[in-house]
Design an enzyme around this catalytic site. Structure first.
Site, mmCIF file in Angstrom:
data_model
loop_
_atom_site.group_PDB
_atom_site.id
_atom_site.type_symbol
_atom_site.label_atom_id
_atom_site.label_comp_id
_atom_site.label_asym_id
_atom_site.label_seq_id
_atom_site.Cartn_x
_atom_site.Cartn_y
_atom_site.Cartn_z
ATOM 1 C CB CYS A 50 54.090 46.284 34.576
ATOM 2 S SG CYS A 50 54.354 44.602 35.117
ATOM 3 C CG HIS A 73 51.651 46.219 31.343
ATOM 4 N ND1 HIS A 73 52.764 45.615 30.808
ATOM 5 C CD2 HIS A 73 51.325 45.512 32.447
ATOM 6 C CE1 HIS A 73 53.092 44.575 31.566
ATOM 7 N NE2 HIS A 73 52.232 44.491 32.564
ATOM 8 C CG ASN A 132 53.290 40.897 32.314
ATOM 9 O OD1 ASN A 132 54.135 41.764 32.114
ATOM 10 N ND2 ASN A 132 52.436 40.958 33.328
HETATM 11 O O1 UT7 Z 1 51.837 42.827 35.119
HETATM 12 C C1 UT7 Z 1 51.035 43.574 35.966
HETATM 13 C C2 UT7 Z 1 50.803 42.965 37.281
HETATM 14 N N1 UT7 Z 1 50.191 41.667 37.204
HETATM 15 C C3 UT7 Z 1 48.907 41.512 36.940
HETATM 16 O O2 UT7 Z 1 48.194 42.444 36.666
HETATM 17 C C4 UT7 Z 1 48.399 40.097 37.024
HETATM 18 C C5 UT7 Z 1 46.954 40.076 36.957
HETATM 19 N N2 UT7 Z 1 46.413 38.762 37.208
HETATM 20 C C6 UT7 Z 1 46.256 37.824 36.249
HETATM 21 O O3 UT7 Z 1 46.653 37.967 35.114
HETATM 22 C C7 UT7 Z 1 45.450 36.598 36.644
HETATM 23 O O4 UT7 Z 1 45.018 36.755 37.976
HETATM 24 C C8 UT7 Z 1 46.217 35.250 36.496
HETATM 25 C C9 UT7 Z 1 46.360 34.897 35.017
HETATM 26 C C10 UT7 Z 1 47.560 35.311 37.143
HETATM 27 C C11 UT7 Z 1 45.387 34.135 37.144
HETATM 28 O O5 UT7 Z 1 44.115 34.073 36.539
HETATM 29 P P1 UT7 Z 1 42.781 34.078 37.438
HETATM 30 O O6 UT7 Z 1 41.671 33.975 36.509
HETATM 31 O O7 UT7 Z 1 42.841 35.287 38.326
HETATM 32 O O8 UT7 Z 1 42.928 32.734 38.244
HETATM 33 P P2 UT7 Z 1 42.856 32.502 39.818
HETATM 34 O O9 UT7 Z 1 44.156 32.840 40.446
HETATM 35 O O10 UT7 Z 1 41.608 33.104 40.377
HETATM 36 O O11 UT7 Z 1 42.679 30.931 39.855
HETATM 37 C C12 UT7 Z 1 41.479 30.306 39.360
HETATM 38 C C13 UT7 Z 1 41.735 28.823 39.309
HETATM 39 C C14 UT7 Z 1 42.345 28.267 40.587
HETATM 40 O O12 UT7 Z 1 41.840 26.946 40.778
HETATM 41 P P3 UT7 Z 1 40.646 26.677 41.817
HETATM 42 O O13 UT7 Z 1 41.151 27.155 43.150
HETATM 43 O O14 UT7 Z 1 39.485 27.499 41.310
HETATM 44 O O15 UT7 Z 1 40.453 25.208 41.714
HETATM 45 C C15 UT7 Z 1 43.810 28.174 40.275
HETATM 46 O O16 UT7 Z 1 44.496 27.199 41.024
HETATM 47 O O17 UT7 Z 1 42.670 28.549 38.258
HETATM 48 C C16 UT7 Z 1 43.763 27.796 38.799
HETATM 49 N N3 UT7 Z 1 44.973 28.147 38.065
HETATM 50 C C17 UT7 Z 1 45.385 27.479 36.988
HETATM 51 N N4 UT7 Z 1 44.889 26.396 36.350
HETATM 52 C C18 UT7 Z 1 45.557 25.951 35.271
HETATM 53 C C19 UT7 Z 1 45.820 29.182 38.312
HETATM 54 N N5 UT7 Z 1 46.786 29.174 37.395
HETATM 55 C C20 UT7 Z 1 46.552 28.124 36.568
HETATM 56 C C21 UT7 Z 1 47.204 27.619 35.442
HETATM 57 N N6 UT7 Z 1 46.673 26.543 34.813
HETATM 58 N N7 UT7 Z 1 48.330 28.165 34.949
#
Ligand code: UT7
Length: 328
Positions: free
Chosen positions: A115, A255, A285
């Site tokens: 990115c 970004h 993204n």
């Molecule tokens: O491009 C540059 C490099 N990449 C980044 O910088 C990515 C940065 N990270 C992110 O954008 C975020 O971490 C994500 C959008 C990928 C994920 O969001 P988050 O708020 O960090 O979610 P998480 O991984 O902490 O998950 C929280 C909960 C989990 O459920 P439990 O374990 O709390 O029950 C996940 O299973 O949200 C759940 N979850 C979802 N639920 C519905 C994760 N993805 C989804 C989804 N829909 N798509």
């Protein structure tokens, strides 16, 4: 010429017509429009058709940037294609773009910095122009990320989209141009966002393919914190080096990784939200393409005027990060 700065002379963008909406994703994985919107800010992302490929969109974006810069493709002597999703392993997608554009005088190559690829490219082009090694540079960020997205993994498939953006840079002795640029990386974060298979370490076989080893794997939550911290640090460095404060910025073009990352960085840096550009709702993204696409949208809408102080910052797989401060 005396002290030469590298200035962006023209921008362009292109993306596939195909779109995946949050409603589409609801039918594919266990997710919801509500979750995706509140956790990422994304409403839709472009997705290439099977017969479309990275250089197709790169060439379209580049042609527009060249036209707006009022130069000919044959004037370009440096062509950098930032991508993690090349047309093929060999040759460089940059060379394929070069041939298609007729930029036959250019040194063309690919740059893999995920990115942050576009800001890495700008930083290199800046130095090449400042040292008179290059007169006109074309920097492209182009990705077909959806080819590497696992549509059974809700943690990644809601994020990524396809597209390309481009910028032509040339020299100026005016006050305009790139004032400060910094790029950084830390390979200790390599496995927080990576594609394990398909290279020489884990060769492509029927097993690696069926095991989904060529798909992107991401520990998004861990990366999130590093992204916010790193983008703030490097943005502060370029501002300090150029002698500016966050309140001097006219436009912040980060970004587009996640709306919450953008908001956290802007908030902690002290950049007012009215000065922060976001198009993540429409594109998701797009990795290296996100900043040049955003710049081109800002130019087209009149948000970006000559003389404006613009801060760009990025963070991506590697991990890589960077910031560029420019007077438009
Ligand atoms: O491009 C540059 C490099 N990449 C980044 O910088 C990515 C940065 N990270 C992110 O954008 C975020 O971490 C994500 C959008 C990928 C994920 O969001 P988050 O708020 O960090 O979610 P998480 O991984 O902490 O998950 C929280 C909960 C989990 O459920 P439990 O374990 O709390 O029950 C996940 O299973 O949200 C759940 N979850 C979802 N639920 C519905 C994760 N993805 C989804 C989804 N829909 N798509």
């Amino acid at each position: 010429m005396g002290n030469v700065n590298a200035v962006i002379l023209g921008t362009g963008r292109a993306y596939p017509e195909g779109v995946i909406t949050n409603a589409d994703l609801e039918t594919m994985v266990d997710t919801s429009d509500e979750w995706i919107t509140t956790r990422t800010g994304i409403k839709q992302r472009h997705r290439a058709a099977d017969n479309e490929y990275t250089s197709l969109f790169a060439v379209r974006a580049a042609r527009q940037a060249i036209e707006r810069a009022r130069i000919e493709a044959s004037d370009i002597d440096l062509l950098i294609c930032a991508t993690v999703t090349p047309d093929q392993i060999l040759p460089a997608t940059g060379c394929l773009i070069q041939a298609e554009l007729g930029a036959h005088r250019a040194a063309a190559f690919d740059l893999v910095a995920a990115c942050s690829g576009f800001l890495y490219g700008l930083t290199l082009a800046n130095q090449m122009i400042r040292s008179s090694q290059s007169r006109y540079a074309l920097v492209i960020g182009a990705e077909i990320l959806t080819r590497y997205v696992d549509y059974t993994d809700r943690g990644t498939c809601v994020i990524f989209g396809d597209g390309a953006g481009a910028a032509v840079l040339g020299g100026t002795t005016s006050e305009r141009g790139i004032l400060s640029a910094r790029i950084r990386s830390d390979g200790r974060y390599a496995e927080q966002l990576f594609s394990p298979g398909g290279g020489t370490r884990l060769q492509p076989t029927a097993e690696t393919l069926s095991g989904g080893m060529h798909f992107f794997k991401m520990r998004g939550n861990e990366l999130f914190k590093v992204a916010v911290r790193s983008m703030i640090e490097v943005s502060t460095e370029v501002l300090t080096e150029a002698g500016y404060k966050p309140e001097d910025i006219k436009l912040f073009v980060p970004h587009q990784a996640n709306q919450r990352i953008t908001d956290a960085v802007a908030d902690k840096l002290g950049v007012d939200s009215s000065k922060v550009y976001s198009n993540i709702a429409m594109h998701g993204n797009t990795s290296s393409a996100s900043i040049p696409i955003a710049l081109d949208e800002c130019v087209e809408s009149g948000m970006l005027q000559e003389g404006d102080l613009v801060l760009m910052a990025s963070f991506g797989g590697g991990a890589t990060w960077g910031a560029v401060l420019t007077r438009w």
